[in-house]
Design an enzyme around this catalytic site. Structure first.
Site, PDB file in Angstrom:
ATOM      1  N   GLY A  80     -10.356  -3.461   7.618  1.00 19.01           N
ATOM      2  CA  GLY A  80     -10.123  -3.419   9.056  1.00 19.01           C
ATOM      3  C   GLY A  80     -10.722  -4.607   9.793  1.00 19.01           C
ATOM      4  N   ASN A 139      -8.364 -10.049  -1.050  1.00 16.25           N
ATOM      5  CA  ASN A 139      -7.367  -9.276  -0.299  1.00 16.25           C
ATOM      6  C   ASN A 139      -7.445  -9.540   1.197  1.00 16.25           C
ATOM      7  OD1 ASN A 139      -6.872  -8.118  -2.762  1.00 16.25           O
ATOM      8  ND2 ASN A 139      -7.158  -6.009  -2.076  1.00 16.25           N
ATOM      9  N   ASP A 159      -1.364  -1.749  -3.913  1.00 16.13           N
ATOM     10  CA  ASP A 159      -2.708  -1.805  -3.342  1.00 16.13           C
ATOM     11  C   ASP A 159      -3.234  -0.371  -3.160  1.00 16.13           C
ATOM     12  OD1 ASP A 159      -4.906  -3.045  -2.127  1.00 16.13           O
ATOM     13  OD2 ASP A 159      -4.014  -2.900  -0.118  1.00 16.13           O
ATOM     14  N   GLY A 171     -11.071  -6.049   1.562  1.00 14.15           N
ATOM     15  CA  GLY A 171     -11.679  -6.129   2.894  1.00 14.15           C
ATOM     16  C   GLY A 171     -12.163  -7.516   3.264  1.00 14.15           C
ATOM     17  N   SER A 188       0.848  -1.201   0.000  1.00 10.54           N
ATOM     18  CA  SER A 188       0.000   0.000   0.000  1.00 10.54           C
ATOM     19  C   SER A 188       0.882   1.250   0.000  1.00 10.54           C
ATOM     20  CB  SER A 188      -0.894   0.003   1.238  1.00 10.54           C
ATOM     21  OG  SER A 188      -0.092   0.215   2.394  1.00 10.54           O
TER      22      SER A 188
HETATM   23  P1  13P Z   1      -8.771  -6.459   5.317  1.00 11.73           P
HETATM   24  O1  13P Z   1      -8.694  -5.228   6.159  1.00 11.73           O
HETATM   25  O2  13P Z   1     -10.097  -7.129   5.436  1.00 11.73           O
HETATM   26  O3  13P Z   1      -7.650  -7.408   5.567  1.00 11.73           O
HETATM   27  O4  13P Z   1      -8.664  -5.981   3.763  1.00 11.73           O
HETATM   28  C1  13P Z   1      -7.414  -5.797   3.167  1.00 11.73           C
HETATM   29  C2  13P Z   1      -7.524  -5.124   1.850  1.00 11.73           C
HETATM   30  O5  13P Z   1      -8.566  -5.024   1.237  1.00 11.73           O
HETATM   31  C3  13P Z   1      -6.289  -4.568   1.286  1.00 11.73           C
HETATM   32  O6  13P Z   1      -6.526  -3.847   0.119  1.00 11.73           O
HETATM   33  O1  G3H Z   2      -6.760  -1.618   2.387  1.00 10.76           O
HETATM   34  C1  G3H Z   2      -5.843  -1.336   3.095  1.00 10.76           C
HETATM   35  C2  G3H Z   2      -4.809  -2.337   3.447  1.00 10.76           C
HETATM   36  O2  G3H Z   2      -5.205  -3.101   4.559  1.00 10.76           O
HETATM   37  C3  G3H Z   2      -3.509  -1.649   3.660  1.00 10.76           C
HETATM   38  O3  G3H Z   2      -3.519  -0.956   4.848  1.00 10.76           O
HETATM   39  O4  G3H Z   2      -2.957   1.353   4.184  1.00 10.76           O
HETATM   40  O5  G3H Z   2      -2.648   0.577   6.543  1.00 10.76           O
HETATM   41  O6  G3H Z   2      -1.134  -0.234   4.712  1.00 10.76           O
HETATM   42  P1  G3H Z   2      -2.503   0.271   5.092  1.00 10.76           P
HETATM   43 ZN    ZN Z   3      -8.403  -2.885   0.045  1.00 10.67          ZN
END
Ligand code: 13P
Ligand code: G3H
Ligand code: ZN
Length: 312
Positions: free
Chosen positions: A182, A257, A83, A215, A50
């Site tokens: 989350g 994800n 991401d 998510g 990310s």
């Molecule tokens: P989670 O918070 O459910 O693990 O989702 C992660 C995600 O979508 C990263 O892009």
């Molecule tokens: O969708 C978000 C991912 O869980 C990445 O989280 O932006 O805290 O690295 P982050």
């Molecule tokens: Zn995501």
């Protein structure tokens, strides 16, 4: 085989009725835990980074960590993915830096603006052999510094997906069907339920096209309990039921994800370690069991949820 794009992975996943795991990576132990499990289970994998991860670890370190995994497991198809790319510049920087896949997330923008930004990224990415994930619909939860409340989230409108995919030229599409980012995805006392009707409406309109679910952590209660037992406070942390993710993986959903689950496993394990060994201070001693638990959690996802074990 070096880093690969997701094209071949998604084609096989679509036809085979399974999904590829896309796991967020932020440090060495997370990369190792994920890829050790994938190697033992012979599973293709997407390692994703990310904007926040790049800011935390420095993009150079993350790229080198992923390259190390590629060198350790040359037999595995591994894609390196951005991401939630927030803008063209971030996507370009990742494309120029050797990523094989990027996400441009303009889902919070109006439809036409989303199309225009996504189209711009697709043109640059495709000219460099890189594939693009886009998003339609908004998930609740926190992504980097963007927080979307449950009221402001919205399911994808199936009637928009065909035009969006055609006009942007994107290679995969993330849709909103009730998942969220989350560890607090559903209200306590309510029944967690994804909108499979929305998913099926979308897949009907873009047959053969890979769909992505963000998510999608299931927030294992074993780790929530571990966090709470050893000094944490995460009441009412609830995730997506794994049987619903398995069902999604059988459909056009080719990428799922998962990030929060890895965070929970790591944090729970480290909290427990410190509670049981208050005298220890060598990071290797507490990171080792954390890495081992990430590995076992990822193995479980590959085998029991995604269905991609043995598909490398
Ligand atoms: P989670 O918070 O459910 O693990 O989702 C992660 C995600 O979508 C990263 O892009
Ligand atoms: O969708 C978000 C991912 O869980 C990445 O989280 O932006 O805290 O690295 P982050
Ligand atoms: Zn995501």
């Amino acid at each position: 085989m070096g880093l690969v794009t997701t094209t071949e992975m998604f084609k096989k996943a679509y036809n085979g009725g399974y999904a590829i795991g896309a796991f967020n990576v932020n440090n060495m132990e997370i990369v190792q835990g994920i890829t050790e499990a994938c190697a033992e289970e012979n599973a293709p994998v997407i390692l994703q980074v990310s904007k926040g991860a790049r800011a935390y670890a420095n993009p150079v370190y993350l790229k080198k960590l992923v390259e190390a995994a590629v060198e350790c497991y040359p037999q595995l198809p591994i894609a390196l993915h951005l991401d939630h790319g927030p803008d063209f510049e971030t996507c370009k920087s990742c494309i120029d830096g050797g990523f094989t896949s990027v996400m441009i997330d303009a889902s919070s923008k109006p439809f036409e603006e989303n199309i225009a930004i996504t189209r711009q990224v697709v043109e640059y990415a495709h000219a460099h052999g890189v594939v693009v994930e886009a998003e339609l619909g908004t998930l609740a939860g926190i992504e980097d510094d963007v927080k979307v409340s449950a009221e402001d989230s919205s399911y994808t409108h199936p009637e928009e997906v065909e035009e969006f995919v055609k006009r942007t030229g994107c290679d995969s599409l993330a849709i909103a069907i009730g998942t969220s980012h989350g560890a607090y995805k559903f209200k306590p006392g309510t029944k967690p339920q994804l909108r499979f009707d929305v998913l099926h409406e979308c897949e009907k309109r873009i047959p053969g096209f890979p769909i992505v679910l963000h998510g999608s952590s299931s927030v294992p209660q074993e780790y929530v309990q571990m966090v709470n037992t050893y000094g944490g406070a995460m009441p009412d942390a609830i995730g997506v039921p794994e049987d619903q993710l398995r069902e999604a993986a059988r459909s056009a959903v080719c990428k799922i994800n998962i990030d929060s689950d890895l965070r929970l496993a790591m944090t729970g394990t480290i909290r427990k370690f410190f509670a049981e060994h208050p005298d220890k201070f060598d990071p290797r001693e507490y990171l080792k069991p954390a890495r081992a638990n990430i590995k076992e959690l990822v193995r479980h996802k590959l085998v029991d949820v995604l269905g991609c074990a043995g598909k490398a």
